[in-house]
Scaffold this motif. Structure first.
Motif, mmCIF file in Angstrom:
data_model
loop_
_atom_site.group_PDB
_atom_site.id
_atom_site.type_symbol
_atom_site.label_atom_id
_atom_site.label_comp_id
_atom_site.label_asym_id
_atom_site.label_seq_id
_atom_site.Cartn_x
_atom_site.Cartn_y
_atom_site.Cartn_z
ATOM 1 N N ARG A 1 -1.671 3.882 -2.167
ATOM 2 C CA ARG A 1 -3.102 3.663 -1.960
ATOM 3 C C ARG A 1 -3.470 3.840 -0.493
ATOM 4 O O ARG A 1 -2.641 4.221 0.328
ATOM 5 C CB ARG A 1 -3.468 2.259 -2.425
ATOM 6 C CG ARG A 1 -3.230 2.089 -3.908
ATOM 7 C CD ARG A 1 -3.594 0.714 -4.356
ATOM 8 N NE ARG A 1 -3.337 0.609 -5.786
ATOM 9 C CZ ARG A 1 -3.469 -0.498 -6.465
ATOM 10 N NH1 ARG A 1 -3.851 -1.606 -5.872
ATOM 11 N NH2 ARG A 1 -3.229 -0.510 -7.753
ATOM 12 N N THR B 1 0.830 -1.202 0.000
ATOM 13 C CA THR B 1 0.000 0.000 0.000
ATOM 14 C C THR B 1 0.865 1.252 0.000
ATOM 15 O O THR B 1 0.610 2.203 -0.743
ATOM 16 C CB THR B 1 -0.935 0.002 1.226
ATOM 17 O OG1 THR B 1 -1.797 -1.129 1.139
ATOM 18 C CG2 THR B 1 -1.754 1.265 1.315
ATOM 19 N N HIS C 1 -5.279 1.922 2.941
ATOM 20 C CA HIS C 1 -5.516 0.601 3.516
ATOM 21 C C HIS C 1 -5.732 0.786 5.014
ATOM 22 O O HIS C 1 -5.023 1.562 5.652
ATOM 23 C CB HIS C 1 -4.293 -0.294 3.247
ATOM 24 C CG HIS C 1 -4.445 -1.712 3.655
ATOM 25 N ND1 HIS C 1 -5.107 -2.626 2.888
ATOM 26 C CD2 HIS C 1 -4.014 -2.376 4.747
ATOM 27 C CE1 HIS C 1 -5.059 -3.820 3.478
ATOM 28 N NE2 HIS C 1 -4.405 -3.673 4.622
#
Length: 104
Positions: free
Chosen positions: A29, A24, A31
């Motif tokens: 991103r 991640t 998470h």
């Protein structure tokens, strides 16, 4: 001996948990982490991955005290911890969609 197996299992869980958080962080991103909830970004995930890696490493070193040069059953315990955590995460992501964007 029994406590070293428990430590090795727990180390496997922690080290397996570090992998998705590291991925991640690398991919930029979001998470879920206990540090910042569902919207945890890459930096928080990098910290959480590092904490899991350090914790797992410390448990592995502790499990080695007084042990032999060979892994023996501790390796199986470590791998079982990795497998148990990975299975739990795959199942929970599949059915609970904890880290999947929700379709409106």
């Amino acid at each position: 001996m029994k406590s070293s197996r428990i430590q090795s299992f727990a180390a496997g869980v922690l080290i397996a948990n570090s992998a998705p958080h590291l991925a991640t962080a690398v991919t930029g991103r979001q998470h879920l982490t206990p540090l910042a909830g569902r919207g945890s970004g890459p930096k928080v995930n990098a910290v959480w991955a590092a904490l899991n890696l350090v914790g797992g490493t410390l448990l592995l070193r502790a499990s080695r005290r007084g042990g032999t040069e060979r892994w023996d059953g501790d390796l199986i315990a470590f791998e079982t911890g990795c497998l148990a955590f990975a299975s739990w995460m795959a199942g929970s992501e599949r059915w609970l969609r904890t880290n999947t964007a929700r379709q409106e």
